[in-house]
Every structure is written in C-alpha cells, then in structure tokens.
Design a protein around this motif. Structure first.
Motif, PDB file in Angstrom:
ATOM      1  N   ARG A 150       0.840  -1.189   0.000  1.00 32.79           N
ATOM      2  CA  ARG A 150       0.000   0.000   0.000  1.00 32.79           C
ATOM      3  C   ARG A 150       0.885   1.252   0.000  1.00 32.79           C
ATOM      4  N   PHE A 209      -5.390   6.126   3.915  1.00 30.63           N
ATOM      5  CA  PHE A 209      -5.751   4.736   4.187  1.00 30.63           C
ATOM      6  C   PHE A 209      -7.172   4.503   3.699  1.00 30.63           C
ATOM      7  N   ASP A 210      -7.322   3.481   2.871  1.00 32.85           N
ATOM      8  CA  ASP A 210      -8.650   3.124   2.390  1.00 32.85           C
ATOM      9  C   ASP A 210      -8.891   1.665   2.772  1.00 32.85           C
ATOM     10  N   ALA A 211      -9.800   1.446   3.722  1.00 35.05           N
ATOM     11  CA  ALA A 211     -10.042   0.085   4.227  1.00 35.05           C
ATOM     12  C   ALA A 211     -10.473  -0.855   3.107  1.00 35.05           C
ATOM     13  N   LYS A 212     -11.085  -0.292   2.067  1.00 33.87           N
ATOM     14  CA  LYS A 212     -11.602  -1.142   0.989  1.00 33.87           C
ATOM     15  C   LYS A 212     -10.489  -1.724   0.114  1.00 33.87           C
ATOM     16  N   ASP A 242      -8.187  -3.445   1.130  1.00 32.70           N
ATOM     17  CA  ASP A 242      -7.752  -4.697   1.730  1.00 32.70           C
ATOM     18  C   ASP A 242      -8.952  -5.332   2.437  1.00 32.70           C
ATOM     19  N   THR A 243      -8.773  -6.487   3.004  1.00 34.16           N
ATOM     20  CA  THR A 243      -9.867  -7.094   3.758  1.00 34.16           C
ATOM     21  C   THR A 243      -9.548  -6.949   5.242  1.00 34.16           C
ATOM     22  N   THR A 244      -9.786  -5.776   5.782  1.00 40.27           N
ATOM     23  CA  THR A 244      -9.498  -5.543   7.189  1.00 40.27           C
ATOM     24  C   THR A 244     -10.809  -5.357   7.958  1.00 40.27           C
ATOM     25  N   LEU A 281     -11.551  -2.890   9.467  1.00 41.74           N
ATOM     26  CA  LEU A 281     -11.856  -1.458   9.505  1.00 41.74           C
ATOM     27  C   LEU A 281     -12.878  -1.028   8.456  1.00 41.74           C
ATOM     28  N   ILE A 282     -13.290  -1.975   7.603  1.00 43.85           N
ATOM     29  CA  ILE A 282     -14.294  -1.623   6.595  1.00 43.85           C
ATOM     30  C   ILE A 282     -15.579  -1.224   7.313  1.00 43.85           C
ATOM     31  N   VAL A 310     -11.220   5.897  12.568  1.00 41.56           N
ATOM     32  CA  VAL A 310      -9.976   5.130  12.396  1.00 41.56           C
ATOM     33  C   VAL A 310      -8.837   5.957  12.997  1.00 41.56           C
ATOM     34  N   LYS A 361     -11.772  11.901   7.608  1.00 45.26           N
ATOM     35  CA  LYS A 361     -12.449  11.268   6.468  1.00 45.26           C
ATOM     36  C   LYS A 361     -12.324  12.168   5.252  1.00 45.26           C
TER      37      LYS A 361
END
Lengths: 273, 142
Positions: free
Chosen positions: A213, A231-234, A236-238, A240-241, A246, A272
């Motif tokens: 990333r 940081f974009d949670a989407k 990855d599969t975290t 935090l989605i 955050v 955000k």
C-alpha cells in the motif's frame, strides 16, 4: 506454417474451442518451451541453475535471443551466464548491447519485452535482462512441428542479498527477423511456483503478493514536508471496513531506538475524505 | 547623404511631441498591508485544504509606503517562516516574490500570480523540504 494452422482451426467443431485456442498458441510459435527446471528456493547469494528444454519448429532465423526476468536487486546483468546445447549446435550467450534494436520494430529488446510481456505475477521491482547467442545456427529446412530442433538453455545466476519471493520469467526470440508484431517467432514463460530466497533477517519482500500500500503520495520528501498518510479500508480485507473512526498507530525508528504513538485521541484520529 | 539622414531624424522628433500628465509614470508600491488567513492550500497542485488545519496560520504584513515588519502565527501548520521579522518585495511596483527576514535568516517565496495592490487576496508558492514538493497558499484578507 500459419496457413496450415488456420485450416486446422477451421476444421474443428465448436465444442473443443478452448483446447484449439491453446494449441494455436503453440502452433504459431516457432519456439516451444517444453520444460523448465527451476529451484523453488535458494539461500541469499547462492548461485542457482535453471534449465529450459526448448523445441524449435521453424527454420526461419538463426540467432537465438533469450530474456531473463529477475528482481532488479539481483543485478542479473552482472551475475548471470547463459549457454545452450542443441541438436544443431552449442553456444554461449552474451548480454545484448542495450542499444541494439530488433529489425522489426527498431526498438531495444528489453524495452519491447517489458511492454509486450510484462513482469508476470510480480507487482514490480523486476527487470528483463536480454542475451544474444554468440554463434548462429540455421535449422535444417525440414524443421517442423513433427521434426523440431531440440535444445536446452542453461542459466546460472546469483540470487540477491535479501529475502525475496519472486516469479522468474523466460523469453525466447530470434535476432534475424526480430520481434514480430504477431509474436509468431517468440514465446515466453513465467514459472508458476514463485522462488523464495531465504537466509537474511526480516520478512521477505513478496513480489508475488499484492503490491504494498502506498501510504504517502509524495515521491520524495524530507522532515520539513507535510506528509499526508492515506488509508482506504476497501483496498484490503481488514476489520476497519465500515468503521466510523480510524486512528493511526505509528512507530518512528531513529538512531536511539524507536518511539511509538498508539492512542485513541482526536490527535491520532484520521480525517475522512 | 549624412545631411539627409540628419534632417529626417530632426523632422520626426518635431512631430512626436506627447504631453504626459503629471504622475502618470509614477510607480506605486503594491499594497498588501493587513492580516491574512490561509483559505486554500495546494500541494503539487492537489488540494489539501481539508486534510489539515491551516486556519492556524495568520500573517500580518505591515507597510509604511514600503514593506516594513510582519508577524506570523503558524501553530503546527507548515510555513517557511515561524517568527516575526522584516519583509520586503523583490520589486516594489511589480513584485514576483516576497522575502521574510527573521532571526537573521531570509526566506524567499514566489507569488503564484501577480499581486494586485489593495486586493483582498494573493497567493504564494514555496517549497519546505524537497524542491520537488511545491506548496501554494491562497491568502485572504481577514
């Protein structure tokens, strides 16, 4: 050769279309990579040997071009020797002059291979190192699918000084006609199993995995610059989605150790977009 | 031949008598006196205004015919100079940059567009660390 292939293709019923397409790729190529023998792991700095069994199904061209796709950190330009033995003659291969262009497109070989073949499953950090046969051999006019010239290319290379997981790639072409636009006189192969280099401390750089990333958009920066960490949670599969808030947990490494800031306060809350 | 050229020159000078009004050619110093707040920030042409609190920045420029002193508050926001001092233009009437001098250090920043005397906004561009990274601040008069 092409005409014959097209006729065969037309005669086939619709059912085995997928198989026919696969065969077509093999038929229109003057080179067939029959088998690649490559280790699946190595220790840092170790010299590895790769052999590639090749079949040549056409008598056009006499000077072999060979490309090796390796991590840049291996400096394969300096640490690789290539040679081949075949049913029509044996030869060593030398690094091609980087300014030598192929007769078809008038561009350097490595540049064209990067554009047309890419780096396989590696996300980056790779390079194509191109070699040209020191001796030329013209295949007999009877050379065909049924009566191919066979040979084995041997590559000896030293793997780099760091832990890495990488997919190695190989390219075959010929210098007399050049890199034809329909790829009819060239072929390439990426070994499915990624090779892992071990022995150094730390986690391996996994070029076969997802690309890291990119946290900071700036290409270069220093202490005075404003660093914006995104940081974009989407991506990855975290967990935090969908999170409402955050917080950034960061560790700074410096000469006298490290400093961690890992708190849930308005100061560390990420804004955000 | 020499005589002929001389007479032509004399004649044309006679014809070009232009009356210039008093003060028409006098150049005026660009007036940016006042207290200024940052309203918009670009980093390498990307708008980053919303990702940081640039409201912390307050720049007061003082003038007495020409630039004199300045004061600056930055909070944690980046700015080339962080303490009060003297300021000046590189050219009083047609400035392309302004220079801040504080604690014996000089910091020069460029105008991203020619400033207009008495206007309510101006914009500057500068680099903080790497030259590759260009910050553009849009100031508005408070």
């Amino acid at each position: 050769m092409k005409e014959q292939t097209v006729k065969q293709f037309n005669r086939l019923p619709r059912g085995p279309m997928i198989i026919a397409t696969t065969l077509l790729v093999f038929f229109i190529s003057c080179f067939n990579i029959v088998r690649v023998n490559q280790p699946s792991s190595a220790m840092i700095g170790e010299e590895i040997t790769v052999t590639i069994d090749v079949g040549i199904t056409d008598d056009a061209g006499s000077t072999l071009i060979f490309g090796f796709c390796a991590p840049r950190s291996w400096r394969a330009f300096d640490y690789t020797q290539v040679s081949f033995v075949s049913s029509i003659g044996n030869s060593t291969m030398s690094l091609i002059d980087p300014n030598e262009v192929d007769p078809e497109n008038k561009q350097p070989w490595a540049q064209q291979i990067i554009e047309r073949v890419g780096f396989g499953g590696n996300y980056g950090e790779m390079e194509w190192v191109v070699f040209k046969a020191d001796n030329s051999f013209t295949p007999p006019s009877t050379t065909s699918e049924d009566d191919p010239v066979t040979g084995t290319i041997t590559i000896k290379t030293k793997v780099g000084p760091s832990n890495i997981i990488t997919q190695l790639g190989y390219f075959l072409g010929e210098a007399d006609w050049g890199y034809l636009d329909d790829n009819s006189n060239s072929t390439f192969f990426f070994e499915k199993t990624c090779l892992e280099v071990q022995g150094a401390s730390g986690q391996p750089q996994d070029l076969c995995g997802p690309s890291p990333r990119k946290l900071i958009g700036l290409e270069t920066y220093d202490f005075n610059d404003l660093l914006i960490i995104t940081f974009d949670a989407k991506e990855d599969t975290t967990m935090l989605i969908g999170a409402n808030k955050v917080y950034l947990c960061s560790t700074a490494i410096h000469s006298s150790g490290s400093t961690q800031r890992c708190e849930k306060t308005p100061n560390t809350e990420m804004k955000k977009k | 031949m020499v005589l002929l050229v001389g007479s032509i020159t004399w004649y044309s000078c006679e014809e070009q008598q232009i009356e210039i009004p008093d003060g028409a050619l006098k150049e005026h110093t660009v007036d940016l006196a006042g207290t200024w707040k940052v309203k918009r920030v670009l980093l390498n042409n990307v708008d980053i205004t919303s990702v940081f609190n640039f409201d912390q920045i307050s720049l007061t420029l003082m003038m007495d015919q020409a630039p004199t002193d300045f004061t600056i508050e930055t909070g944690t926001a980046p700015f080339p100079v962080r303490t009060a001092g003297k300021w000046q233009y590189n050219d009083l009437a047609y400035p392309t940059s302004m220079q801040f001098e504080a604690q014996s250090e000089k910091y020069s920043v460029s105008f991203a567009a020619p400033p207009i005397s008495g206007d309510t906004s101006f914009k500057i561009s500068f680099s903080l660390g790497c030259r590759d990274n260009l910050y553009t601040y849009y100031f508005e008069k408070e």
